[in-house]
Design an enzyme around this catalytic site. Structure first.
Site, PDB file in Angstrom:
ATOM      1  N   GLU A 208      18.030 -53.286  40.497  1.00 29.25           N
ATOM      2  CA  GLU A 208      16.657 -52.988  40.077  1.00 29.25           C
ATOM      3  C   GLU A 208      16.584 -52.598  38.611  1.00 29.25           C
ATOM      4  O   GLU A 208      15.536 -52.751  37.966  1.00 29.25           O
ATOM      5  CB  GLU A 208      16.067 -51.872  40.942  1.00 29.25           C
ATOM      6  CG  GLU A 208      16.652 -50.478  40.739  1.00 29.25           C
ATOM      7  CD  GLU A 208      17.885 -50.180  41.568  1.00 29.25           C
ATOM      8  OE1 GLU A 208      18.255 -49.002  41.691  1.00 29.25           O
ATOM      9  OE2 GLU A 208      18.497 -51.138  42.089  1.00 29.25           O
TER      10      GLU A 208
ATOM     11  N   HIS B  28      23.031 -51.428  41.317  1.00 26.78           N
ATOM     12  CA  HIS B  28      21.601 -51.114  41.200  1.00 26.78           C
ATOM     13  C   HIS B  28      20.923 -52.246  40.424  1.00 26.78           C
ATOM     14  O   HIS B  28      20.556 -52.079  39.254  1.00 26.78           O
ATOM     15  CB  HIS B  28      21.403 -49.777  40.484  1.00 26.78           C
ATOM     16  CG  HIS B  28      21.725 -48.586  41.321  1.00 26.78           C
ATOM     17  ND1 HIS B  28      20.827 -48.027  42.202  1.00 26.78           N
ATOM     18  CD2 HIS B  28      22.867 -47.860  41.423  1.00 26.78           C
ATOM     19  CE1 HIS B  28      21.387 -46.998  42.809  1.00 26.78           C
ATOM     20  NE2 HIS B  28      22.631 -46.873  42.360  1.00 26.78           N
TER      21      HIS B  28
ATOM     22  N   CYS C 119      23.251 -49.823  46.714  1.00 26.70           N
ATOM     23  CA  CYS C 119      24.203 -48.734  46.537  1.00 26.70           C
ATOM     24  C   CYS C 119      24.470 -48.039  47.868  1.00 26.70           C
ATOM     25  O   CYS C 119      25.195 -48.566  48.712  1.00 26.70           O
ATOM     26  CB  CYS C 119      23.693 -47.767  45.467  1.00 26.70           C
ATOM     27  SG  CYS C 119      24.956 -46.611  44.877  1.00 26.70           S
TER      28      CYS C 119
END
Length: 579
Positions: free
Chosen positions: A529, A527, A396
């Site tokens: 993750e 993102h 990001c």
């Protein structure tokens, strides 16, 4: 695989997790671990978090106070515990998995303004509690495939005795009354402190906590005893007697070596067996195949890799919870232990500071964030790593910093983001068109970013396409700013490649340097993750850790970038455990 034992069809069961004595007892991890066990027994499980704060969601909360904001596929900004739920259950949840007091009151007041209560005096009971109950019961609705969950696990945030939690606890009590006691289970987490001077474990705090819970009409069915050591059988019997809980429901949960050991701890105490008996659920024996493989990777790594996380909020590790879990999962993929080096981004503003902080690491991760503080340090860390062939993954804001650093390296000296310097002559990162009102203060900040899952198209011969083993991917997002397309050609002169975009080609989603120029310097506007699982590591994180392991294994050159280095991407294959 053993077949499910046959039982009469029953309604969806509701299991509530509460906490007493102190906060941070691990209610979320306890519920997640129990959910994992029930899932491994062949049951359909979903989870929900009830948060007693007045914020509508955590999207505008300070990361130092709240920790990370976990974004779901449908774009909801939720509590970090929802991330635990997704990782342990290995399933995507929606915004309905997180309910706050702010949401409840906003909804009730809006209904009152519309006249939906037909002139009633609006009160906490029944109107607030009815609204809470409707959110809890809605979790039992069939999913998009028509499958109704067998169990809904609902974590009630806060501590029993807090005034903020009372409406949620009352709503949970009423749910038990309405769905039937045989379809409801209360699991209470409590602290059993060890008094070092006397060498004793004390049960009185747990007794008082259960008494407080019973005073509002809730009798727990089982107790989770949190302690730094095993609770002896004699004390468990005492607690069972004084709290009126079956001895089978008194569960000792000493501190575990890792969060992934918690399901084993609960199973050893037979909590999952007790729950399925009490709720008369169909079940099979726990299938440990996948989880045992995970634990072997956690506790028996073949090697170690050191990753620097260069962030702004490192004083609270929960601010980067999903990032650190995704890094560890990337390590599990390679049978490697990931050692985290927490680096304050301000420390890397000068090259000397970056050298001191990053000289002995094998990879650098630049996470997301907001605001100007620490930005020059993030850019400094990227510059240091780029010149030395040190693997980098930017998320990001991390992608935006990679773009700014690349622009400055080809002479766009004023390159900056409109977020950090609205007057910059070269806004290589600009405000998205639909975000300008929010940035200008003319629209709400909460819930208005580009949120949730969006598709991207990757160039076929790119590092990221090889990592994903696909050219069409979907990732979750949370941002207001984007790469300014007017600068793409000039930035490309640095060698930075825009290797992934939105399907219309307008929004830059991925950037990277070719492997000949740098072994692994990759950024994504997303993102990723948030979609990583301990048993199914995200391919981008697995590729990053692979590149870091290659860097560690190769001879480190202080200045020159190696001509050839494996980026680790070709190591990515579906492990047998991923299922």
């Amino acid at each position: 695989m053993p077949a499910l034992r046959k039982h009469p069809q029953t309604a969806t069961k509701h299991l509530f997790v509460t906490g007493g004595v102190v906060s941070s007892l691990g209610k979320g991890l306890t519920g997640s671990s129990l959910g994992q066990l029930l899932t491994a027994r062949g049951l359909q499980v979903t989870m929900q978090k009830l948060d007693p704060y007045l914020n509508v969601d955590p999207g505008t909360m300070n990361p130092f106070q709240h920790g990370e904001v976990f974004v779901t596929e449908d774009g909801a900004e939720t509590d970090l515990d929802v991330g635990h739920y997704e990782r342990f259950l290995d399933r995507n949840l929606s915004g309905s998995a997180n309910v706050t007091t702010g949401q409840i009151y906003s909804s009730v007041i809006a209904k009152e303004r519309r006249g939906e209560y037909l002139g009633d005096t609006v009160q906490v009971i029944p109107h607030i509690t009815d609204e809470i109950k409707s959110r809890i019961v809605a979790m039992a609705a069939p999913d998009e495939h028509g499958n109704r969950p067998d169990v809904v696990i609902t974590e009630v945030g806060g501590t029993v005795g807090d005034i903020e939690s009372l409406p949620f606890l009352e709503a949970a009590r009423q749910v038990r009354h309405e769905v039937g006691r045989e379809n409801c289970f209360f699991l209470h987490c409590s602290l059993v402190p060890y008094m070092a001077p006397s060498g004793e474990l004390k049960t009185k705090p747990t007794q008082h906590s259960v008494a407080a819970l019973r005073s509002i009409g809730i009798q727990p069915d089982a107790l989770i005893l949190r302690c730094d050591r095993d609770v002896p059988e004699a004390l468990k019997n005492k607690i069972a007697l004084m709290c009126d809980v079956d001895i089978d429901g008194v569960i000792s949960t000493p501190d575990a070596p890792s969060i992934y050991d918690i399901p084993k701890v609960l199973h050893r105490e037979e909590l999952d067996a007790y729950v399925v008996r009490r709720l008369n659920l169909p079940f099979r024996d726990v299938d440990w195949t996948q989880w045992n493989d995970l634990l072997k990777r956690v506790h028996e790594p073949h090697e170690t890799v050191r990753i620097a996380l260069v962030g702004k909020y490192i004083d609270l590790s929960d601010a980067y919870l999903s990032v650190t879990e995704a890094l560890r999962a990337g390590g599990f993929f390679h049978h490697a232990k990931v050692e985290m080096r927490w680096v304050a981004s301000d420390d890397c503003e000068l090259d000397s500071g970056a050298a001191a902080a990053l000289a002995d690491v094998d990879g650098v991760l630049i996470p997301g964030g907001f605001g100007i503080r620490g930005i020059e340090g993030k850019i400094g860390a990227i510059s240091y790593a780029r010149k030395r062939g040190l693997p980098v993954l930017g998320l990001c804001l991390g992608l935006q910093c990679i773009v700014i650093e690349a622009a400055r390296s080809v002479g766009i000296t004023g390159a900056n983001s409109a977020e950090f310097d609205p007057a910059t002559p070269d806004p290589v990162i600009s405000t998205m068109a639909d975000q300008r009102d929010a940035v200008a203060g003319e629209a709400d900040l909460g819930g208005t970013m580009r949120l949730g899952a969006y598709p991207a198209v990757l160039e076929e011969d790119s590092i990221v396409a090889r990592a994903y083993q696909a050219t069409e991917v979907s990732e979750r997002h949370r941002h207001r700013y984007e790469v300014n397309n007017a600068y793409r050609d000039r930035i490309a002169e640095s060698g930075l490649r825009f290797s992934g975009t939105s399907p219309d080609g307008h929004l830059v989603e991925f950037v990277e340097y070719d492997a000949e120029q740098h072994p692994f310097l990759v950024g994504t506007q997303a993102h990723p993750e948030l979609k990583s699982r301990p048993t199914r590591p995200h391919p981008l994180f697995a590729a990053f850790i692979g590149a870091a392991l290659d860097y560690k294994a190769a001879e480190r050159l202080p200045v020159e970038i190696p001509e050839q280095r494996s980026n680790g991407v070709e190591l990515l294959q579906e492990p047998a455990s991923r299922g």
